[in-house]
Design an enzyme around this catalytic site. Structure first.
Site, PDB file in Angstrom:
ATOM      1  N   LYS A 152      66.179  47.571  50.321  1.00  0.00           N
ATOM      2  CA  LYS A 152      67.385  47.331  49.528  1.00  0.00           C
ATOM      3  C   LYS A 152      68.279  48.562  49.606  1.00  0.00           C
ATOM      4  O   LYS A 152      67.858  49.658  49.260  1.00  0.00           O
ATOM      5  CB  LYS A 152      67.018  47.023  48.078  1.00  0.00           C
ATOM      6  CG  LYS A 152      68.165  46.444  47.294  1.00  0.00           C
ATOM      7  CD  LYS A 152      67.681  45.845  45.996  1.00  0.00           C
ATOM      8  CE  LYS A 152      68.781  45.042  45.365  1.00  0.00           C
ATOM      9  NZ  LYS A 152      68.307  44.248  44.255  1.00  0.00           N
ATOM     10  N   GLU A 212      68.118  34.066  54.959  1.00  0.00           N
ATOM     11  CA  GLU A 212      68.216  34.008  53.494  1.00  0.00           C
ATOM     12  C   GLU A 212      69.662  33.746  53.115  1.00  0.00           C
ATOM     13  O   GLU A 212      70.518  33.571  53.983  1.00  0.00           O
ATOM     14  CB  GLU A 212      67.688  35.290  52.856  1.00  0.00           C
ATOM     15  CG  GLU A 212      68.341  36.563  53.326  1.00  0.00           C
ATOM     16  CD  GLU A 212      67.587  37.819  52.876  1.00  0.00           C
ATOM     17  OE1 GLU A 212      66.737  37.738  51.968  1.00  0.00           O
ATOM     18  OE2 GLU A 212      67.860  38.884  53.434  1.00  0.00           O
TER      19      GLU A 212
END
Length: 160
Positions: free
Chosen positions: A23, A55
């Site tokens: 992230k 995703e």
């Protein structure tokens, strides 16, 4: 309203770097994906690489097969290992919902019984349209609704 009515998504190429499991604050690609979705009468985008959905722009992506099996991409460097995703998969197993971790194509998503996304901010939102094609009957499906319900039950108990 998105949790009950569902959202529309479009597919687009996944242009992000290849360590999506980390992230970072580099959010240009997800922002461009959201802008692309909004410009194409959709709420969000499913990102596609090598013919498979990776995703959503800021979420994990799922489809539901005719036998109510939930399908989501397996963990790898290609997706963010969402905490909500991890919780949902555990709750699905606990609730007797079969889960299959494997890659799936946009074509498979178009023909799925249901589709949905999960993230820390959405929990579970049904996807009712992909690239302008209705998913299932074009309404929020029961598997996504059930997963949202049990996720919120646990979250509410944990914070009470």
């Amino acid at each position: 309203p998105n949790a009950t009515k569902g959202i529309k998504v479009v597919t687009m190429p996944d242009i992000r770097w290849h360590r999506r499991d980390i992230k970072t604050v580099g959010l240009l690609a997800p922002c461009l994906a959201k802008e692309y979705a909004h410009a194409n009468d959709a709420d969000d985008a499913f990102l596609v690489e090598n013919g498979f959905i990776t995703e959503g722009s800021s979420s994990n992506a799922y489809i539901v097969l005719a036998d109510n099996t939930v399908v989501t991409r397996p963990l790898s460097n290609d997706i963010l290992h969402g905490i909500t995703r991890k919780s949902l998969l555990a709750l699905a197993e606990r609730d007797g919902i079969k889960v299959e971790e494997r890659m799936f194509t946009p074509a498979e998503a178009y023909h799925a019984k249901e589709a949905f996304i999960s993230s820390a901010t959405t929990f579970v939102w049904p996807v009712v349209s992909i690239d302008g094609q209705p998913v299932g009957d074009g309404k929020a499906g029961p598997v996504a609704q059930r997963l949202r319900e049990i996720y919120l039950e646990i979250a509410t108990k944990e914070t009470a």
